[in-house]
Design a protein around this motif. Sequence first.
Motif, PDB file in Angstrom:
ATOM      1  N   THR A  42      73.634  23.359  14.073  1.00  0.00           N
ATOM      2  CA  THR A  42      74.264  23.073  15.365  1.00  0.00           C
ATOM      3  C   THR A  42      74.254  24.309  16.251  1.00  0.00           C
ATOM      4  O   THR A  42      73.940  24.229  17.444  1.00  0.00           O
ATOM      5  CB  THR A  42      75.705  22.580  15.133  1.00  0.00           C
ATOM      6  OG1 THR A  42      75.662  21.426  14.289  1.00  0.00           O
ATOM      7  CG2 THR A  42      76.393  22.236  16.431  1.00  0.00           C
ATOM      8  N   GLU A  47      79.971  19.335  15.581  1.00  0.00           N
ATOM      9  CA  GLU A  47      78.512  19.196  15.564  1.00  0.00           C
ATOM     10  C   GLU A  47      77.949  18.892  16.951  1.00  0.00           C
ATOM     11  O   GLU A  47      76.746  18.738  17.109  1.00  0.00           O
ATOM     12  CB  GLU A  47      78.096  18.101  14.589  1.00  0.00           C
ATOM     13  CG  GLU A  47      78.585  18.310  13.169  1.00  0.00           C
ATOM     14  CD  GLU A  47      77.995  19.540  12.491  1.00  0.00           C
ATOM     15  OE1 GLU A  47      76.959  20.060  12.946  1.00  0.00           O
ATOM     16  OE2 GLU A  47      78.581  19.992  11.490  1.00  0.00           O
ATOM     17  N   TYR A  83      76.601  20.065  19.710  1.00  0.00           N
ATOM     18  CA  TYR A  83      75.989  21.313  20.172  1.00  0.00           C
ATOM     19  C   TYR A  83      75.977  21.438  21.682  1.00  0.00           C
ATOM     20  O   TYR A  83      75.871  22.539  22.222  1.00  0.00           O
ATOM     21  CB  TYR A  83      74.565  21.455  19.616  1.00  0.00           C
ATOM     22  CG  TYR A  83      73.625  20.373  20.063  1.00  0.00           C
ATOM     23  CD1 TYR A  83      72.909  20.488  21.250  1.00  0.00           C
ATOM     24  CD2 TYR A  83      73.458  19.213  19.313  1.00  0.00           C
ATOM     25  CE1 TYR A  83      72.055  19.492  21.672  1.00  0.00           C
ATOM     26  CE2 TYR A  83      72.604  18.218  19.718  1.00  0.00           C
ATOM     27  CZ  TYR A  83      71.906  18.355  20.898  1.00  0.00           C
ATOM     28  OH  TYR A  83      71.067  17.354  21.303  1.00  0.00           O
TER      29      TYR A  83
END
Length: 154
Positions: free
Chosen positions: A65, A134, A136
């Motif tokens: 990530t 997660e 990103y």
Amino acid sequence: MKLLPEYAKILIVGVVFQNQWSWYVTEREYWFLNVEMEDRFGIEVLDETTAECFFERIHDYKVATSDLTCTLIELEDAFGSYDDVLEFMPAIYVNFDDKVLYSLFPEPMSFEHYVPDGWTGEYRDFYALVPEGERYWVIQGESFFERMWNKFRA
């Protein structure tokens, strides 16, 4: 990152397998799950029974990530339009534990129609299913995609 996303060719895919989240940046063809693909290492149907072997083969395409976030930050000034940003949006979510595939693939290739028997395939927004840690594209509490959308529509 072994590959950079490329619109409609190289995709960012979120995967849940054995209760673990992972990002992969791969060629799109891998994700037609119930279709035999020449380049899928002899795996005719990619499902919960063949996933472990598949992920061993594509280990080099797994992306942290933090690497995806850093890439967005590094490339921000290089984006000339929102179309460039689209390459970095997750296109597919595959949960091998729950036997679901959700697609947001923007072109007329319907990954959701190519799922194994007993699976659910849908064209739908799956971003809320991505664990917060997660995501990103969320940088310092702000959506990079939304910020870029506002920048280019102005």
